[in-house]
Design an enzyme around this catalytic site. Structure first.
Site, mmCIF file in Angstrom:
data_model
loop_
_atom_site.group_PDB
_atom_site.id
_atom_site.type_symbol
_atom_site.label_atom_id
_atom_site.label_comp_id
_atom_site.label_asym_id
_atom_site.label_seq_id
_atom_site.Cartn_x
_atom_site.Cartn_y
_atom_site.Cartn_z
ATOM 1 N N HIS A 115 0.905 -1.160 -0.119
ATOM 2 C CA HIS A 115 0.011 -0.093 -0.160
ATOM 3 C C HIS A 115 0.780 1.336 0.035
ATOM 4 O O HIS A 115 0.586 2.348 -0.904
ATOM 5 C CB HIS A 115 -0.862 0.148 1.210
ATOM 6 C CG HIS A 115 -2.194 -0.803 1.079
ATOM 7 N ND1 HIS A 115 -1.983 -2.148 1.001
ATOM 8 C CD2 HIS A 115 -3.424 -0.499 0.891
ATOM 9 C CE1 HIS A 115 -3.172 -2.759 0.921
ATOM 10 N NE2 HIS A 115 -4.119 -1.675 0.944
ATOM 11 N N HIS A 172 1.354 -4.107 9.002
ATOM 12 C CA HIS A 172 2.782 -3.910 8.940
ATOM 13 C C HIS A 172 3.338 -3.145 10.237
ATOM 14 O O HIS A 172 2.909 -2.700 10.913
ATOM 15 C CB HIS A 172 3.072 -2.887 7.626
ATOM 16 C CG HIS A 172 2.618 -3.560 6.468
ATOM 17 N ND1 HIS A 172 3.333 -4.283 5.792
ATOM 18 C CD2 HIS A 172 1.573 -2.952 5.453
ATOM 19 C CE1 HIS A 172 2.567 -4.730 4.655
ATOM 20 N NE2 HIS A 172 1.621 -3.918 4.489
#
Length: 354
Positions: A115, A172
């Protein structure tokens, strides 16, 4: 790495504790940061506003995501939601309290953040294009400087918000987001300098798809041949996700790769079909282009309602459907909508002559 991961978890705990009121906003940010948003929203708008920018968006997105897949296979990045359960970093002490969400349990390796790469690459393309338009319009130097500062600041804020959203949902660690942003920006700069993408033939599109696919398959076989388990992250996701229905095959790196190859194929096919109306579109007015944008967005939203799960299909069928959906998504604005509107307007003009 445990020290880096441990510091990262402290950041995640802080975010979840102090920014829980932003949960819905972070979910929206993750959606906007996904490449699906680029293909279904940004691409159709830019295709009719500035065709070269739309082409650059697709090439940067596809090359960047392909590189992201390769790096994830090599770096074996952990994800927070499973790392806290498997590490010895906390010893006999209590584990950090972290909340999972329906979009937490991504099944691929975690480094670098896809992303973050996507946002950096896509927004670099759009910001540089808007600045180029301003320069072509002979914008006043002071106004241009303000526009420059404003657009780059907006891009930085988008990267920050999407990055925070990826941390908040435990997808993440901070260093993975930072790495993704840097790599995504580098990919965008390098690909944008390649002039061949603006007039690429259908053969070049097909060659690119074949090359990227062949490289990915050969690299996958090589890693398996030396004894690496390419599904190690899937096993961890299934083991540590609080709900099994939150574990989705379409979050694996290869699933995203297949979707992007579909988009690349759709772009090449749409631009080189004998019925492509690109030259005629240049002569059309603003109202025609606006109509194309509106109808394209409507059709793309209808297409987006077509969802399918790997759990309900064989893998090969799931990948074929993913490829086809993204190919059609790009064909809609590049060919289907402008061709249909051109036919409609042509029919009306002929009817008036009668």
């Amino acid at each position: 790495m445990d020290l880096l991961h441990g510091w990262g978890v402290e950041v995640l705990v802080y975010l979840q504790k102090n920014y829980s009121w932003c949960e819905d906003f972070f979910g929206l940010a993750t959606t906007v940061g996904d490449l699906r948003f680029t293909f279904f929203y940004f691409f159709p708008v830019w295709f009719f506003l500035r065709r070269d920018t739309a082409l650059r968006l697709v090439w940067v997105a596809v090359i960047g995501d392909w590189l992201n897949m390769i790096l994830k296979w090599v770096l074996f990045g952990e994800r927070p939601y499973w790392w806290v359960h498997e590490t010895s970093y906390y010893g006999d002490g209590p584990l950090p309290v972290l909340e999972q969400f329906p979009i937490t349990c991504e099944t691929g390796p975690g480094s670098p953040s896809g992303h973050a790469m996507a946002v950096a690459g896509v927004w670099y393309v759009m910001v540089t294009s808007m600045l180029s338009i301003a320069a072509e319009k002979n914008c006043h130097p002071l106004l241009y400087k303000l526009l420059q500062v404003g657009l780059w600041t907006l891009m930085g804020l988008m990267e920050l918000v999407v990055g925070m959203s990826r941390l908040y949902i435990l997808a993440h660690f901070p260093h993975q987001v930072i790495a993704g942003a840097i790599i995504g920006l580098l990919v965008a700069v390098i690909v944008s300098r390649e002039k061949g993408i603006y007039n690429a033939s259908l053969q070049k599109y097909i060659f690119t798809i074949v090359f990227l696919t062949a490289f990915a398959f050969c690299f996958d076989l090589l890693l398996r041949a030396i004894g690496l388990d390419m599904l190690w992250s899937m096993a961890k996701a299934q083991k540590w996700c609080v709900r099994q229905d939150w574990v989705h095959l379409d979050s694996m790196p290869f699933s995203s790769f297949v979707r992007n190859m579909g988009a690349m194929f759709g772009l090449g096919l749409g631009l080189h079909t004998p019925l492509y109306t690109g030259n005629r579109m240049k002569k059309m007015g603003t109202s025609f282009k606006l109509g194309c944008i509106i109808f394209s967005l409507i059709l793309l939203q209808l297409l987006d309602f077509w969802t399918f799960s790997a759990g309900n299909h064989m893998k090969i069928i799931f990948y074929f459907l993913s490829f086809s959906k993204n190919a059609v998504a790009v064909l809609i604005p590049t060919f289907l909508v402008p061709w249909a509107l051109c036919r409609i307007f042509k029919g009306k003009r002929e009817h008036k002559k009668l």
